[in-house]
Structure formats: structure tokens, C-alpha cells
Scaffold this motif. Sequence first.
Motif, PDB file in Angstrom:
ATOM      1  N   GLY A 129       5.534   9.282   7.716  1.00 24.17           N
ATOM      2  CA  GLY A 129       4.169   9.677   7.384  1.00 24.17           C
ATOM      3  C   GLY A 129       3.998   9.633   5.885  1.00 24.17           C
ATOM      4  N   ALA A 130       2.750   9.550   5.437  1.00 22.01           N
ATOM      5  CA  ALA A 130       2.483   9.425   4.004  1.00 22.01           C
ATOM      6  C   ALA A 130       1.280  10.273   3.607  1.00 22.01           C
ATOM      7  CB  ALA A 130       2.240   7.958   3.638  1.00 22.01           C
ATOM      8  N   LEU A 131       1.252  10.592   2.327  1.00 21.68           N
ATOM      9  CA  LEU A 131       0.131  11.301   1.715  1.00 21.68           C
ATOM     10  C   LEU A 131      -0.415  10.420   0.601  1.00 21.68           C
ATOM     11  CD1 LEU A 131      -1.646  13.766   0.966  1.00 21.68           C
ATOM     12  CD2 LEU A 131       0.311  14.622  -0.369  1.00 21.68           C
ATOM     13  N   ARG A 132      -1.694  10.106   0.688  1.00 25.53           N
ATOM     14  CA  ARG A 132      -2.375   9.389  -0.398  1.00 25.53           C
ATOM     15  C   ARG A 132      -3.249  10.405  -1.117  1.00 25.53           C
ATOM     16  NH1 ARG A 132      -6.102   4.474   1.061  1.00 25.53           N
ATOM     17  NH2 ARG A 132      -4.333   3.191   0.478  1.00 25.53           N
ATOM     18  N   ARG A 133      -3.031  10.541  -2.420  1.00 26.59           N
ATOM     19  CA  ARG A 133      -3.866  11.418  -3.232  1.00 26.59           C
ATOM     20  C   ARG A 133      -5.156  10.683  -3.570  1.00 26.59           C
ATOM     21  NH1 ARG A 133       0.983  11.408  -4.247  1.00 26.59           N
ATOM     22  NH2 ARG A 133       0.948  10.011  -6.035  1.00 26.59           N
ATOM     23  N   LEU A 134      -6.282  11.342  -3.347  1.00 26.52           N
ATOM     24  CA  LEU A 134      -7.591  10.750  -3.600  1.00 26.52           C
ATOM     25  C   LEU A 134      -8.170  11.280  -4.908  1.00 26.52           C
ATOM     26  CD1 LEU A 134      -8.970  10.970   0.050  1.00 26.52           C
ATOM     27  CD2 LEU A 134      -7.891   9.008  -1.076  1.00 26.52           C
ATOM     28  N   LYS A 155      -1.659   9.323   5.917  1.00 29.63           N
ATOM     29  CA  LYS A 155      -1.576   7.901   6.239  1.00 29.63           C
ATOM     30  C   LYS A 155      -0.278   7.597   6.973  1.00 29.63           C
ATOM     31  CE  LYS A 155      -3.902   4.941   5.083  1.00 29.63           C
ATOM     32  NZ  LYS A 155      -5.061   4.333   5.738  1.00 29.63           N
ATOM     33  N   SER A 156      -0.318   6.523   7.724  1.00 36.72           N
ATOM     34  CA  SER A 156       0.885   5.885   8.283  1.00 36.72           C
ATOM     35  C   SER A 156       1.753   6.816   9.110  1.00 36.72           C
ATOM     36  CB  SER A 156       1.704   5.248   7.157  1.00 36.72           C
ATOM     37  OG  SER A 156       0.934   4.295   6.487  1.00 36.72           O
ATOM     38  N   MET A 157       1.152   7.747   9.832  1.00 35.76           N
ATOM     39  CA  MET A 157       1.929   8.597  10.734  1.00 35.76           C
ATOM     40  C   MET A 157       2.364   7.749  11.931  1.00 35.76           C
ATOM     41  SD  MET A 157       2.197  11.833   9.698  1.00 35.76           S
ATOM     42  CE  MET A 157       2.489  12.752  11.196  1.00 35.76           C
ATOM     43  N   ARG A 158       3.658   7.628  12.094  1.00 38.11           N
ATOM     44  CA  ARG A 158       4.224   6.862  13.197  1.00 38.11           C
ATOM     45  C   ARG A 158       5.472   7.568  13.703  1.00 38.11           C
ATOM     46  NH1 ARG A 158       0.233   4.994  12.209  1.00 38.11           N
ATOM     47  NH2 ARG A 158      -0.408   2.902  11.694  1.00 38.11           N
ATOM     48  N   THR A 159       5.667   7.523  15.009  1.00 40.59           N
ATOM     49  CA  THR A 159       6.861   8.075  15.625  1.00 40.59           C
ATOM     50  C   THR A 159       7.528   6.977  16.445  1.00 40.59           C
ATOM     51  OG1 THR A 159       5.792  10.241  15.778  1.00 40.59           O
ATOM     52  CG2 THR A 159       7.756   9.902  17.126  1.00 40.59           C
ATOM     53  N   HIS A 160       8.833   6.842  16.291  1.00 45.82           N
ATOM     54  CA  HIS A 160       9.577   5.884  17.102  1.00 45.82           C
ATOM     55  C   HIS A 160       9.444   6.315  18.566  1.00 45.82           C
ATOM     56  CE1 HIS A 160      12.940   3.836  18.976  1.00 45.82           C
ATOM     57  NE2 HIS A 160      12.891   2.990  17.953  1.00 45.82           N
ATOM     58  N   GLY A 196       0.817  -1.212   0.000  1.00 44.45           N
ATOM     59  CA  GLY A 196       0.000   0.000   0.000  1.00 44.45           C
ATOM     60  C   GLY A 196       0.846   1.256   0.000  1.00 44.45           C
ATOM     61  N   LEU A 197       1.947   1.228   0.742  1.00 47.06           N
ATOM     62  CA  LEU A 197       2.843   2.378   0.776  1.00 47.06           C
ATOM     63  C   LEU A 197       3.596   2.566  -0.537  1.00 47.06           C
ATOM     64  CD1 LEU A 197       4.242   1.968   4.378  1.00 47.06           C
ATOM     65  CD2 LEU A 197       2.696   3.770   3.574  1.00 47.06           C
TER      66      LEU A 197
END
Length: 134
Positions: A38-43, A51-56, A17-18
Motif C-alpha cells: 500500500g502507498a500514501l501520496r501526499r497531496l 494508493k496501490s492497496m493490493r493483497t496477494h 508513479g510509486l
Amino acid sequence: MRADSPPESVFALDLSGLQAADVTVWSAWRGRDIAAVGALRRLPDRSGEVKSMRTHPDWLRRGAAAAILEIIIAAARRQGLHRLSLETGSGPAFEPALALYRKRGFANGPAFGTYRASAFNQFLHLDVRAEPRF
């Protein structure tokens, strides 16, 4: 996230998906250590989805996620998108992320795309055409 979410309410992107053509992923590093992603999905409607915002865990509340979010917002503006939206959960585990999004101007709103509202999830939106509020 999975530990704090009902299985039917996890919409995280897997590696394939990424790697999709409509997704761009950014990462923040400190030396050899990854701090956040973090990610940006264009709609299709010329909006975008965070999408997928994560912090260690070693980098929580140190600005890494905020930096990634700013990059995503700037990219959405450059691409001429009109709105950024995101889906997330409810409960204590989600409060720090919600505070980050709300500080940046995201506000609760209706479900979008193919998401369906439930008692667990919530949806936030930001008009990226508006000037920054901070």
C-alpha cells in the motif's frame, strides 16, 4: 482490478508513479512471501491519498491489508495531514476492500484532487485528526 474496471477508470500508479517523491510505499511480508502493499501520496492541500492497496491472493482476509492501512493512517497522522482519501471502483470485486476501509472509518464523499466522479468510481475519506473509532 483492471479486469473489473473500465479502462478509463483505472488510476493505479505504475512503477514510476510509486517512485515519486510525494509517495511512500509499504509492504507486508511473511518470510520470503509478499502479503500486501500500500502507498500514501501526499497531496498539496496537506491531505493524503491511499494508493496501490493490493493483497496477494494467498493472504486475502488474513489481516495483511489491514496492517498496511494502519501504517498508512499512522504515517498520515505523523505528517500532520488532515484527511486521507481514496478512489476505488464499484461492484462485487471491490466489496472486500470497501468493507476494510469502512470498518476503519472511511466514509463515502465527493471526488477529490483531479478525479472526476463517474457511475463506476467512488471516493472515501477519513479525518485522520479524529481518534480511532475501534
